[in-house]
Design an enzyme around this catalytic site. Structure first.
Site, PDB file in Angstrom:
ATOM      1  N   HIS A 134      -1.453  -2.177  15.431  1.00 35.90           N
ATOM      2  CA  HIS A 134      -2.775  -1.541  15.417  1.00 35.90           C
ATOM      3  C   HIS A 134      -3.704  -2.043  14.292  1.00 35.90           C
ATOM      4  CE1 HIS A 134      -1.038   1.311  18.257  1.00 35.90           C
ATOM      5  NE2 HIS A 134      -0.076   1.570  17.396  1.00 35.90           N
TER       6      HIS A 134
HETATM    7  C1  BDR Z   1      -2.717   4.464  14.198  1.00 36.46           C
HETATM    8  O1  BDR Z   1      -1.901   5.567  13.820  1.00 36.46           O
HETATM    9  C2  BDR Z   1      -1.043   5.204  12.783  1.00 36.46           C
HETATM   10  O2  BDR Z   1       0.241   5.697  13.033  1.00 36.46           O
HETATM   11  C3  BDR Z   1      -1.106   3.720  12.649  1.00 36.46           C
HETATM   12  O3  BDR Z   1      -0.976   3.335  11.290  1.00 36.46           O
HETATM   13  C4  BDR Z   1      -2.471   3.367  13.183  1.00 36.46           C
HETATM   14  O4  BDR Z   1      -3.451   3.442  12.180  1.00 36.46           O
HETATM   15  C5  BDR Z   1      -2.402   4.091  15.635  1.00 36.46           C
HETATM   16  O5  BDR Z   1      -2.652   5.152  16.481  1.00 36.46           O
END
Ligand code: BDR
Ligand code: CA
Length: 313
Positions: free
Chosen positions: A242
């Protein structure tokens, strides 16, 4: 001249990879500071982890601040089930030696934006938007001084990952996300629609491990840990990655495609709380407040990430 950025983050293995990618790119990006926020785990761990990552990159000069310990109106929701109890389980990183800055992270964001020439600082947000919203509320004049907010958050075509409707960063503090989306600064969103295309397959992870440096080994250990949950959940060949898409967008925007449209945050319905309602087809006349990315070039992204990680210790 490198672009000046502040990274607001809840590290988090994928946050850590994003921070490393930024620190490995001094020609394009000057990381002014890193601000931790409560999210994946509690603020204390997130701030600690940010300091560990800075030290992994041997960038002891980059200051780390702690911001807000909880969302604006809600109890904190965390994700130890993905990231582990420390938020950065996987690699064996030493306890940090650099101090946490004494100034509150929200005040650091305000002061830095108010002192710098308007339009010269970009905010990269990798976690819940609490710190940015609190800064906008405390000093509304920062809105017109922000060059751009580039955020990982939201989902529309891929729907949610923490609820069927909402992505984690927005769900944790929907009121904060609402404040940010209405602030008037240019916003670019890297949502799950993109990050689900950026999968860390075994080949891609092996290429990072084979770099042979400490950072590559640590990234491999981080992602091997955090992908376990997602591999089971989705059944794909690789887990989504992500937060590094934010940094990749700054380094090579042509890796991504999307459109400028209206994005509104659901803050009322319990069923769809935190949903990023995206008017991708322009069916309303609502103001186009964000560039919403929908596609990412996974091969191009991993080429860039691997090449940048190779530059680190
Ligand atoms: C986001 O949620 C977090 O768990 C990750 O770091 C990312 O920023 C993805 O949904
Ligand atoms: Ca994050």
């Amino acid at each position: 001249m490198p672009r000046k950025i502040i990274i607001d983050t809840d590290p988090g293995q994928d946050d850590a990879v994003a921070i490393l990618m930024a620190l490995a790119s001094p020609e394009e990006l000057e990381v002014l500071g890193i601000v931790a926020v409560a999210g994946n785990v509690g603020l204390h761990h997130n701030a600690n982890n940010a300091r560990k990552v800075v030290e992994l990159a041997c960038r002891h000069d980059v200051p780390v601040y702690a911001g807000c310990a909880r969302p604006m109106r809600r109890a904190l929701v965390t994700a130890e089930h993905v990231h582990g109890d420390t938020g950065l389980n996987g690699p064996d990183l030493p306890a940090p030696t650099i101090p946490l800055q004494s100034q509150h992270g929200v005040d650091y964001i305000i002061d830095t934006l108010m002192r710098a020439e308007a339009g010269t600082i970009t905010l990269c947000t990798l976690g819940p938007l609490t710190n940015i919203a609190m800064a906008l509320i405390k000093e509304p004049r920062i809105a017109e001084r922000i060059a751009e907010i580039v955020m990982m958050g939201g989902a529309y075509f891929e729907v949610g990952n923490i609820t069927p409707a909402a992505e984690f960063n927005i769900y944790v503090d929907p009121e904060a996300a609402d404040v940010v989306m209405r602030c008037g600064a240019p916003i670019t969103i890297l949502p799950l629609d993109v990050t689900h295309q950026i999968q860390s397959t075994p080949d891609r992870l092996a290429a990072i491990l084979n770099l042979g440096n400490k950072s590559g080994q640590a990234v491999h250990a981080m992602l091997t840990f955090s992908e376990t949950f997602d591999l089971q959940k989705y059944g794909w060949a690789g887990a989504p990655l992500h937060d590094p898409t934010v940094i990749a967008y700054l380094l090579q925007p042509d890796l991504f495609e999307g459109r400028h449209c209206n994005v509104t945050i659901e803050t009322a319905s319990e069923l769809t709380m935190g949903m990023t309602v995206t008017d991708y087809w322009h069916v309303t006349g609502k103001i186009r407040n964000a560039t919403y990315m929908r596609h990412g070039d996974a091969d191009g992204f991993y080429r860039l990430l691997t090449e940048r990680l190779a530059r680190l210790p």
